[in-house]
Enzyme design. Structure first.
Site, PDB file in Angstrom:
ATOM      1  N   ILE A   1      -6.380  -7.995  11.211  1.00 24.19           N
ATOM      2  CA  ILE A   1      -5.871  -7.831  12.456  1.00 24.19           C
ATOM      3  C   ILE A   1      -6.941  -7.032  13.420  1.00 24.19           C
ATOM      4  CG2 ILE A   1      -3.881  -6.785  13.692  1.00 24.19           C
ATOM      5  CD1 ILE A   1      -2.229  -7.246  11.113  1.00 24.19           C
ATOM      6  N   LEU A   2      -7.452  -5.800  12.719  1.00 20.34           N
ATOM      7  CA  LEU A   2      -8.281  -4.745  13.617  1.00 20.34           C
ATOM      8  C   LEU A   2      -9.503  -5.788  14.006  1.00 20.34           C
ATOM      9  CD1 LEU A   2      -9.353  -2.337  14.716  1.00 20.34           C
ATOM     10  CD2 LEU A   2     -10.130  -1.845  12.390  1.00 20.34           C
TER      11      LEU A   2
ATOM     12  N   ASP B   1      -4.820  -6.362   2.001  1.00 23.59           N
ATOM     13  CA  ASP B   1      -6.073  -6.968   2.098  1.00 23.59           C
ATOM     14  C   ASP B   1      -5.774  -8.458   1.612  1.00 23.59           C
ATOM     15  OD1 ASP B   1      -7.670  -5.001   3.468  1.00 23.59           O
ATOM     16  OD2 ASP B   1      -7.978  -4.299   1.266  1.00 23.59           O
TER      17      ASP B   1
ATOM     18  N   ASN C   1       0.970  -1.254   0.072  1.00 26.53           N
ATOM     19  CA  ASN C   1       0.088   0.094   0.029  1.00 26.53           C
ATOM     20  C   ASN C   1       0.903   1.253   0.120  1.00 26.53           C
ATOM     21  OD1 ASN C   1      -2.725  -1.131   0.231  1.00 26.53           O
ATOM     22  ND2 ASN C   1      -2.398  -1.757   2.287  1.00 26.53           N
TER      23      ASN C   1
ATOM     24  N   LYS D   1      12.644 -15.937  -8.773  1.00 26.80           N
ATOM     25  CA  LYS D   1      12.213 -14.919  -9.475  1.00 26.80           C
ATOM     26  C   LYS D   1      11.318 -15.568 -10.773  1.00 26.80           C
ATOM     27  CE  LYS D   1      13.255 -10.833 -12.251  1.00 26.80           C
ATOM     28  NZ  LYS D   1      14.381 -10.121 -12.666  1.00 26.80           N
TER      29      LYS D   1
END
Length: 398
Positions: free
Chosen positions: A305-306, A276, A208, A286
């Site tokens: 987690i929250l 997510d 993110n 690779k």
């Protein structure tokens, strides 16, 4: 002030050592007792006589001084202080601290102590920016060592940048903060921050756009109010907060394990931008590019987690705060998230590209709770953190 506080002041070598004389003067004026320790290289910049005269105490210099070992061994010297201050702290001495070396009196005292340590770094900007120094700083912060500075400015060598030792009055303020009790004294608070990196293969990952700046600011604001902060962070660009226990992670799964490992806490602030999804079956080597052929990636949902912490049956924090970074219908989506996750508060913000908030220095948030949605004016991330920390302190006191 600092009435009768016992400060063990370690002066290491560097041109900034001259500032230690004024630091001693200001500490004595504030009521502190100062026991000075000088490294061999420090004596190239200031004399033990000057240091002793200002401190009104003997200067300790030699690890193998038999008289001192008989009267006050290095173990007792390291533990009889209320706070150990290293000013200036050179790159060399910080490297010794990070690696656990003890080859002179100063480094031995620092290894033998169980007293809180505050360091004021001072070095050339290139030395400060060097990856080795930054690794050592990260290690020391993870060990619970506090930092003040360095400041940015012109160096004695003529270069400009971070590396100047903080001014004596700034160091005195940092010392006073170490002793002050705030509304969160005795409270243990978890803060998560930064992005997570979910590997695709050894060289690629999903992430993110989070700098971690808001999480760092929140952790600093909470410690300023006296909280013991455990800071669990992904690979963020932002500096790690001083006076917090740092736990470095990379993936969402590692962050969940770290969070579970530090429980119980009085409050938890989940400011991290956790990915997510993760790749199902990331490659160990690779993935090679092939003309006309695109790789197919399967995904799995990452742990929430929250929600996991919010819905704990036993050991749930008294206050759980989540963050919602949205690009449209901010309040509606954030309110639904709060209901879905089961947390107490959601701090929502609009991270649409035109806002400049993601990765910027400012934030504009809406605090969503049982009381409804309260929008705050746009302000610096430090100001947002201070307001949130004050709200957390008030909530925990009720």
């Amino acid at each position: 002030m600092l009435d009768n506080k016992r400060i063990l002041l370690i002066i290491s070598g560097g041109i900034a050592a001259y500032k230690s004389l004024d630091l001693i003067r200001q500490l004595r004026k504030a009521g502190a007792w100062v026991t000075p320790v000088m490294t061999g290289s420090a004596r190239e910049f200031v004399t033990p006589l000057s240091v002793s005269a200002l401190a009104e105490e003997k200067v300790y210099q030699d690890l193998f001084d038999l008289t001192d070992e008989a009267e006050m061994g290095h173990i007792e010297l390291s533990r009889s202080a209320d706070l150990i201050v290293v000013a200036p702290a050179t790159a060399n001495l910080m490297a010794k601290m990070a690696q656990g070396l003890a080859d002179d009196l100063a480094s031995t005292l620092l290894l033998a102590t169980d007293t809180q340590v505050l360091v004021a770094p001072a070095m050339n900007v290139r030395m400060w920016d060097h990856p080795a120094t930054q690794r050592n700083i990260a290690t020391l912060r993870a060990d619970g060592v506090s930092f003040v500075g360095p400041n940015e400015g012109e160096m004695a060598c003529g270069e400009f940048g971070p590396g100047r030792m903080s001014e004596p009055h700034e160091i005195v303020s940092a010392i006073q903060a170490e002793f002050e009790e705030g509304p969160l004294t005795g409270r243990r608070i978890l803060v998560t921050s930064g992005p997570t990196h979910e590997p695709i293969d050894p060289v690629r990952y999903i992430a993110n756009r989070s700098s971690g700046a808001q999480g760092t600011a929140i952790a600093r604001a909470l410690t300023a109010l006296g909280a013991e902060v455990v800071f669990v962070t992904g690979p963020a660009d932002a500096a790690r907060p001083d006076r917090a226990r740092i736990v470095e992670v990379e993936t969402a799964q590692e962050m969940l394990e770290a969070v579970e490992g530090v429980m119980p806490v009085d409050a938890a602030v989940f400011a991290a931008a956790v990915a997510d999804w993760r790749v199902d079956g990331a490659s160990d080597s690779k993935i090679k590019k092939q003309a006309g052929a695109l790789p197919t990636l399967g995904f799995k949902e990452n742990p929430d987690i929250l929600a996991t912490v919010s819905q704990l049956k036993q050991g749930r924090p008294d206050l759980v705060v989540g963050f919602a970074a949205e690009t449209d219908d901010v309040i509606a989506h954030a309110t639904a998230k709060r209901d879905r996750k089961g947390c107490d508060w959601i701090v929502a913000n609009d991270v649409s590209p035109e806002t400049g908030i993601m990765g910027g220095s400012e934030n504009a948030v809406t605090l969503i709770s049982d009381e409804g949605a309260e929008s705050w004016p746009r302000m610096g991330k430090d100001a947002v953190a201070e307001e949130l920390a004050a709200r957390i302190a008030k909530a925990l006191a009720e």
